[in-house]
Design an enzyme around this catalytic site. Structure first.
Site, PDB file in Angstrom:
ATOM      1  N   ARG A   8      27.751  16.428   6.849  1.00 69.20           N
ATOM      2  CA  ARG A   8      29.055  17.085   7.008  1.00 69.20           C
ATOM      3  C   ARG A   8      28.914  18.594   7.155  1.00 69.20           C
ATOM      4  O   ARG A   8      29.685  19.224   7.871  1.00 69.20           O
ATOM      5  CB  ARG A   8      29.964  16.733   5.833  1.00 69.20           C
ATOM      6  CG  ARG A   8      30.480  15.300   5.914  1.00 69.20           C
ATOM      7  CD  ARG A   8      31.214  14.857   4.664  1.00 69.20           C
ATOM      8  NE  ARG A   8      32.142  15.818   4.127  1.00 69.20           N
ATOM      9  CZ  ARG A   8      33.451  15.611   3.983  1.00 69.20           C
ATOM     10  NH1 ARG A   8      33.983  14.459   4.319  1.00 69.20           N
ATOM     11  NH2 ARG A   8      34.230  16.541   3.451  1.00 69.20           N
ATOM     12  N   ARG A  19      33.748  27.422  18.485  1.00 66.55           N
ATOM     13  CA  ARG A  19      34.599  28.626  18.498  1.00 66.55           C
ATOM     14  C   ARG A  19      33.821  29.846  19.010  1.00 66.55           C
ATOM     15  O   ARG A  19      34.384  30.671  19.723  1.00 66.55           O
ATOM     16  CB  ARG A  19      35.155  28.904  17.109  1.00 66.55           C
ATOM     17  CG  ARG A  19      36.274  28.008  16.720  1.00 66.55           C
ATOM     18  CD  ARG A  19      37.534  28.282  17.552  1.00 66.55           C
ATOM     19  NE  ARG A  19      38.596  27.410  17.130  1.00 66.55           N
ATOM     20  CZ  ARG A  19      39.084  26.402  17.849  1.00 66.55           C
ATOM     21  NH1 ARG A  19      38.589  26.148  19.055  1.00 66.55           N
ATOM     22  NH2 ARG A  19      40.037  25.655  17.385  1.00 66.55           N
ATOM     23  N   HIS A  34      33.888  29.664  22.644  1.00 69.08           N
ATOM     24  CA  HIS A  34      35.200  30.053  23.157  1.00 69.08           C
ATOM     25  C   HIS A  34      35.343  31.569  23.239  1.00 69.08           C
ATOM     26  O   HIS A  34      36.114  32.076  24.053  1.00 69.08           O
ATOM     27  CB  HIS A  34      36.314  29.495  22.264  1.00 69.08           C
ATOM     28  CG  HIS A  34      36.481  28.019  22.372  1.00 69.08           C
ATOM     29  ND1 HIS A  34      36.950  27.254  21.320  1.00 69.08           N
ATOM     30  CD2 HIS A  34      36.230  27.141  23.381  1.00 69.08           C
ATOM     31  CE1 HIS A  34      36.987  25.985  21.686  1.00 69.08           C
ATOM     32  NE2 HIS A  34      36.550  25.887  22.932  1.00 69.08           N
ATOM     33  N   GLY A  54      24.190  23.034   1.644  1.00 64.26           N
ATOM     34  CA  GLY A  54      24.575  23.184   0.242  1.00 64.26           C
ATOM     35  C   GLY A  54      23.374  23.393  -0.653  1.00 64.26           C
ATOM     36  O   GLY A  54      23.266  24.382  -1.363  1.00 64.26           O
ATOM     37  N   SER A  55      22.420  22.483  -0.584  1.00 65.99           N
ATOM     38  CA  SER A  55      21.268  22.525  -1.487  1.00 65.99           C
ATOM     39  C   SER A  55      20.254  23.595  -1.113  1.00 65.99           C
ATOM     40  O   SER A  55      19.541  24.104  -1.962  1.00 65.99           O
ATOM     41  CB  SER A  55      20.553  21.169  -1.483  1.00 65.99           C
ATOM     42  OG  SER A  55      19.907  20.956  -0.233  1.00 65.99           O
ATOM     43  N   GLY A  56      20.157  23.904   0.187  1.00 65.86           N
ATOM     44  CA  GLY A  56      19.124  24.825   0.641  1.00 65.86           C
ATOM     45  C   GLY A  56      17.746  24.210   0.649  1.00 65.86           C
ATOM     46  O   GLY A  56      16.748  24.894   0.862  1.00 65.86           O
ATOM     47  N   GLU A  57      17.683  22.911   0.432  1.00 63.10           N
ATOM     48  CA  GLU A  57      16.400  22.200   0.350  1.00 63.10           C
ATOM     49  C   GLU A  57      16.319  21.032   1.335  1.00 63.10           C
ATOM     50  O   GLU A  57      15.369  20.246   1.268  1.00 63.10           O
ATOM     51  CB  GLU A  57      16.175  21.671  -1.068  1.00 63.10           C
ATOM     52  CG  GLU A  57      16.166  22.727  -2.150  1.00 63.10           C
ATOM     53  CD  GLU A  57      14.924  23.623  -2.129  1.00 63.10           C
ATOM     54  OE1 GLU A  57      13.936  23.288  -1.451  1.00 63.10           O
ATOM     55  OE2 GLU A  57      14.969  24.668  -2.801  1.00 63.10           O
ATOM     56  N   THR A  58      17.277  20.889   2.223  1.00 59.43           N
ATOM     57  CA  THR A  58      17.308  19.756   3.143  1.00 59.43           C
ATOM     58  C   THR A  58      15.996  19.687   3.919  1.00 59.43           C
ATOM     59  O   THR A  58      15.617  20.636   4.603  1.00 59.43           O
ATOM     60  CB  THR A  58      18.505  19.876   4.104  1.00 59.43           C
ATOM     61  OG1 THR A  58      19.693  20.068   3.329  1.00 59.43           O
ATOM     62  CG2 THR A  58      18.641  18.641   4.969  1.00 59.43           C
ATOM     63  N   SER A  80      32.144  17.959  -0.819  1.00 61.03           N
ATOM     64  CA  SER A  80      33.378  18.169  -0.048  1.00 61.03           C
ATOM     65  C   SER A  80      33.902  19.600  -0.144  1.00 61.03           C
ATOM     66  O   SER A  80      34.278  20.202   0.870  1.00 61.03           O
ATOM     67  CB  SER A  80      34.472  17.196  -0.495  1.00 61.03           C
ATOM     68  OG  SER A  80      34.165  15.887  -0.096  1.00 61.03           O
ATOM     69  N   GLU A 109      31.786  21.947   1.917  1.00 57.83           N
ATOM     70  CA  GLU A 109      31.978  21.730   3.350  1.00 57.83           C
ATOM     71  C   GLU A 109      33.315  22.292   3.819  1.00 57.83           C
ATOM     72  O   GLU A 109      33.394  22.942   4.868  1.00 57.83           O
ATOM     73  CB  GLU A 109      31.864  20.234   3.657  1.00 57.83           C
ATOM     74  CG  GLU A 109      30.463  19.703   3.395  1.00 57.83           C
ATOM     75  CD  GLU A 109      30.412  18.320   2.776  1.00 57.83           C
ATOM     76  OE1 GLU A 109      29.297  17.906   2.405  1.00 57.83           O
ATOM     77  OE2 GLU A 109      31.467  17.668   2.636  1.00 57.83           O
ATOM     78  N   ASP A 129      35.782  29.928  10.151  1.00 55.35           N
ATOM     79  CA  ASP A 129      36.986  30.340  10.874  1.00 55.35           C
ATOM     80  C   ASP A 129      37.360  31.786  10.559  1.00 55.35           C
ATOM     81  O   ASP A 129      37.811  32.526  11.428  1.00 55.35           O
ATOM     82  CB  ASP A 129      38.150  29.397  10.570  1.00 55.35           C
ATOM     83  CG  ASP A 129      38.088  28.102  11.372  1.00 55.35           C
ATOM     84  OD1 ASP A 129      37.275  28.009  12.317  1.00 55.35           O
ATOM     85  OD2 ASP A 129      38.864  27.180  11.059  1.00 55.35           O
TER      86      ASP A 129
END
Length: 185
Positions: A46, A57, A60, A87-91, A149, A152, A160
Site C-alpha cells: 500500500r 501528480r 501532471h 513504514g519499516s525502512g527495512e523492506t 493504514s 499509508e 498531496d
C-alpha cells in the site's frame, strides 16, 4: 459503533499525525524534487500505491517522474532523486534499490516511520511520518486502524501537500495540470 464513527476517528488520527511532520524537512523534499533531473519513487504494498499516486501528480506538473519497476522507467543517473516510501525502512526489496541508487550517484529521500532503519540511515533526507499500532505501544500516537493504514493515509496526504507546495513555488494551477492528464481513458 458505525461507519460514521470510524470515519470521524480516522480523520482525528490524521489531524494528529499530520501535525507531527517537520515543515523544514518537507520543504527540503520539495527543493530536492525541484533540483532533480528525474524523480523515481519506490515502495511496496500500500505504501507503493501511495507513491504511484504521487508520481502521477508529479507527471501532471511536468516533472520527469517514474515508478521504480515499471517497464517504461528509465535509468537513474547522477542528479536524479529516489523517493522511497516505507513504514519499516527495512523492506527487503527496497534496501538494495536504495543502495544501488546511492552507488549510481542519486540522492535518496525516505518517507518512513523509522529514521533509524536501514533505509533511513542510507538516505540523504528522511521525512518521518507517524502511523502504526507500534507507535501506540511506544506511547507516541494513537490509532484504531489495522497495520500500516494510518502511515499509508498520512503518506498520501503528505504527498498531496508536497504537490500543493510545488504548485505554489512554480505558480501552477489545476487547469495547467489537466493538459497532461490521460486522454485515452
Amino acid at each position: 459503533m458505525n461507519t460514521a464513527y470510524y470515519l470521524k476517528e480516522v480523520i482525528r488520527e490524521l489531524e494528529n499525525t499530520t501535525q507531527a511532520i517537520s515543515e523544514e524537512v518537507s520543504e527540503q523534499l520539495v527543493d530536492a524534487i525541484l533540483a532533480a533531473n528525474k524523480v523515481f519513487v519506490a515502495g511496496a504494498g500500500r505504501s507503493g500505491l501511495m507513491g504511484k499516486s504521487f508520481v502521477m501528480r508529479m507527471m501532471h506538473m511536468g516533472i520527469d517522474a517514474y515508478v521504480v519497476g515499471e517497464t517504461v522507467t528509465p535509468n537513474l543517473q547522477e542528479g536524479d532523486l529516489l523517493i522511497v516510501g516505507t513504514g519499516s525502512g527495512e523492506t527487503k526489496t527496497l534496501v538494495p534499490i536504495v543502495k544501488k541508487a546511492k552507488n549510481l550517484g542519486g540522492e535518496v529521500a525516505a518517507v518512513t516511520l523509522s529514521p533509524e532503519s536501514a533505509i533511513g540511515k542510507l538516505s540523504d533526507l528522511t521525512v518521518v511520518l507517524p502511523g502504526t499500532p507500534k507507535d501506540k505501544e511506544a506511547g507516541q500516537y494513537e490509532t484504531i486502524q489495522p497495520m500500516g493504514s494510518l502511515f499509508e493515509q498520512t503518506s498520501l496526504l503528505f504527498y498531496d501537500a508536497v504537490i500543493l507546495r510545488f504548485m505554489e513555488k512554480k505558480e501552477l494551477d489545476s487547469k495547467q495540470m489537466y493538459g497532461k492528464h490521460a486522454n485515452l481513458e
